[in-house]
Design a protein around this motif. Sequence first.
Motif, PDB file in Angstrom:
ATOM      1  N   ALA A   4      10.931 -16.780  49.744  1.00  0.00           N
ATOM      2  CA  ALA A   4      11.400 -17.824  49.965  1.00  0.00           C
ATOM      3  C   ALA A   4      11.647 -18.756  48.918  1.00  0.00           C
ATOM      4  CB  ALA A   4      10.411 -18.475  50.893  1.00  0.00           C
ATOM      5  N   LEU A  29      13.740 -16.186  53.469  1.00  0.00           N
ATOM      6  CA  LEU A  29      13.520 -17.881  54.023  1.00  0.00           C
ATOM      7  C   LEU A  29      13.955 -18.807  53.026  1.00  0.00           C
ATOM      8  CD1 LEU A  29       9.833 -17.239  55.040  1.00  0.00           C
ATOM      9  CD2 LEU A  29      11.419 -17.690  56.537  1.00  0.00           C
ATOM     10  N   HIS A  31      12.658 -22.241  51.625  1.00  0.00           N
ATOM     11  CA  HIS A  31      11.414 -23.258  51.331  1.00  0.00           C
ATOM     12  C   HIS A  31      11.942 -24.425  51.039  1.00  0.00           C
ATOM     13  CE1 HIS A  31       7.428 -23.755  50.933  1.00  0.00           C
ATOM     14  NE2 HIS A  31       7.388 -24.618  49.787  1.00  0.00           N
ATOM     15  N   ASP A  62      11.653 -22.699  55.867  1.00  0.00           N
ATOM     16  CA  ASP A  62      10.384 -22.893  55.858  1.00  0.00           C
ATOM     17  C   ASP A  62       9.908 -24.446  55.146  1.00  0.00           C
ATOM     18  OD1 ASP A  62       7.484 -22.035  55.330  1.00  0.00           O
ATOM     19  OD2 ASP A  62       8.145 -21.018  53.432  1.00  0.00           O
ATOM     20  N   HIS A  64       7.586 -27.245  54.133  1.00  0.00           N
ATOM     21  CA  HIS A  64       6.172 -27.343  53.548  1.00  0.00           C
ATOM     22  C   HIS A  64       5.898 -28.930  53.450  1.00  0.00           C
ATOM     23  CE1 HIS A  64       3.690 -26.972  49.567  1.00  0.00           C
ATOM     24  NE2 HIS A  64       2.971 -27.488  50.550  1.00  0.00           N
ATOM     25  N   PRO A  82      13.246 -25.563  62.051  1.00  0.00           N
ATOM     26  CA  PRO A  82      12.732 -24.703  61.203  1.00  0.00           C
ATOM     27  C   PRO A  82      11.831 -23.553  61.945  1.00  0.00           C
ATOM     28  CG  PRO A  82      11.565 -26.693  61.106  1.00  0.00           C
ATOM     29  CD  PRO A  82      12.709 -26.939  62.071  1.00  0.00           C
ATOM     30  N   LYS A  83      11.858 -22.307  60.780  1.00  0.00           N
ATOM     31  CA  LYS A  83      11.108 -21.472  61.703  1.00  0.00           C
ATOM     32  C   LYS A  83       9.532 -21.662  61.445  1.00  0.00           C
ATOM     33  CE  LYS A  83      10.059 -16.271  60.931  1.00  0.00           C
ATOM     34  NZ  LYS A  83       9.823 -15.910  62.374  1.00  0.00           N
ATOM     35  N   TYR A  84       9.492 -22.308  60.423  1.00  0.00           N
ATOM     36  CA  TYR A  84       7.837 -22.823  59.996  1.00  0.00           C
ATOM     37  C   TYR A  84       7.719 -23.955  59.682  1.00  0.00           C
ATOM     38  CZ  TYR A  84       6.860 -17.678  59.501  1.00  0.00           C
ATOM     39  OH  TYR A  84       6.629 -16.217  59.548  1.00  0.00           O
ATOM     40  N   SER A  86       4.630 -26.221  57.690  1.00  0.00           N
ATOM     41  CA  SER A  86       3.194 -26.166  57.120  1.00  0.00           C
ATOM     42  C   SER A  86       2.742 -27.421  56.670  1.00  0.00           C
ATOM     43  CB  SER A  86       3.247 -25.102  56.043  1.00  0.00           C
ATOM     44  OG  SER A  86       4.012 -25.385  54.968  1.00  0.00           O
ATOM     45  N   SER A 108       6.906 -22.227  64.194  1.00  0.00           N
ATOM     46  CA  SER A 108       5.745 -21.573  63.940  1.00  0.00           C
ATOM     47  C   SER A 108       4.741 -22.405  63.088  1.00  0.00           C
ATOM     48  CB  SER A 108       6.095 -20.112  63.211  1.00  0.00           C
ATOM     49  OG  SER A 108       6.337 -19.159  64.058  1.00  0.00           O
ATOM     50  N   GLU A 171       0.989 -16.606  52.574  1.00  0.00           N
ATOM     51  CA  GLU A 171       2.115 -17.068  51.813  1.00  0.00           C
ATOM     52  C   GLU A 171       1.489 -17.665  50.435  1.00  0.00           C
ATOM     53  OE1 GLU A 171       4.638 -20.243  53.164  1.00  0.00           O
ATOM     54  OE2 GLU A 171       6.464 -19.479  52.361  1.00  0.00           O
ATOM     55  N   ASP A 173       2.498 -20.072  47.084  1.00  0.00           N
ATOM     56  CA  ASP A 173       3.609 -21.061  46.511  1.00  0.00           C
ATOM     57  C   ASP A 173       3.114 -21.751  45.009  1.00  0.00           C
ATOM     58  OD1 ASP A 173       5.283 -23.159  46.227  1.00  0.00           O
ATOM     59  OD2 ASP A 173       4.822 -24.259  48.008  1.00  0.00           O
TER      60      ASP A 173
END
Length: 213
Positions: A4, A29, A31, A62, A64, A82-84, A86, A108, A171, A173
Amino acid sequence: MQVAPSILSADFGILGDEVKAICDGGCDLVHVDVMDGHFVPNLTIGPVVVEAVAKASTKPLDVHLMVENNTFFVNLFAPLKPKYISFHLEEEKHPHRLIQHIRSLGISPAIVLNPHSRVEDLEYIINDLDMVLLMSVNPGFGGQKFIPSVIEKAARLKELIIQKNASALIEVDGGVNDKNIHALKNAGVDVVVAGSYVYNSEDYAGKIRSLQI
Ligand code: DX5
Ligand code: ZN
């Protein structure tokens, strides 16, 4: 290993082209680092810019969050699908509730741990998560040096996931490159974020491929 790339290190003057380039370059992905100038000492992008990113992207986003008011920002970005999404455990009083809320929006849920935060604090919510993001730098800026203790932490998290029969991905980062990718893989990491390693090069596709081990 899924990759990502973080658009934080992209050239924002040609952001759409920069997003297309990593998608064409085979990333898994995209990010997106959202910083509010409070939780971290940097301020990045809001939904107007992320909508343009989503339009340019052929890969799932993704997101963040590095913010103080998680629920407000979740609701702001949710319409972009978005898919994720966080959020940082350090900044959330009711993580379990927020996980359920993100899932109810069809997204997610993922939790982020800063370098000092304990994997053990996820024991009773690991089965509710689709991904755990371990920071391997202090959040706020791209181009920082990789903190090696994340390798041991990822291995402990992997043990917890197996022990609890959970399905969350791991994951990592910050400071990821071709030097630490094998250790991350061996520790059980599934997804890596890479900002400067990809965008500070002439060959995005080659850099992405070098991490897809
Ligand atoms: C840092 C961000 C990262 C950052 C990664 O707060 O969460 O996603 O952009 O950049 P590199 O790969 O350069 O460390
Ligand atoms: Zn990030």
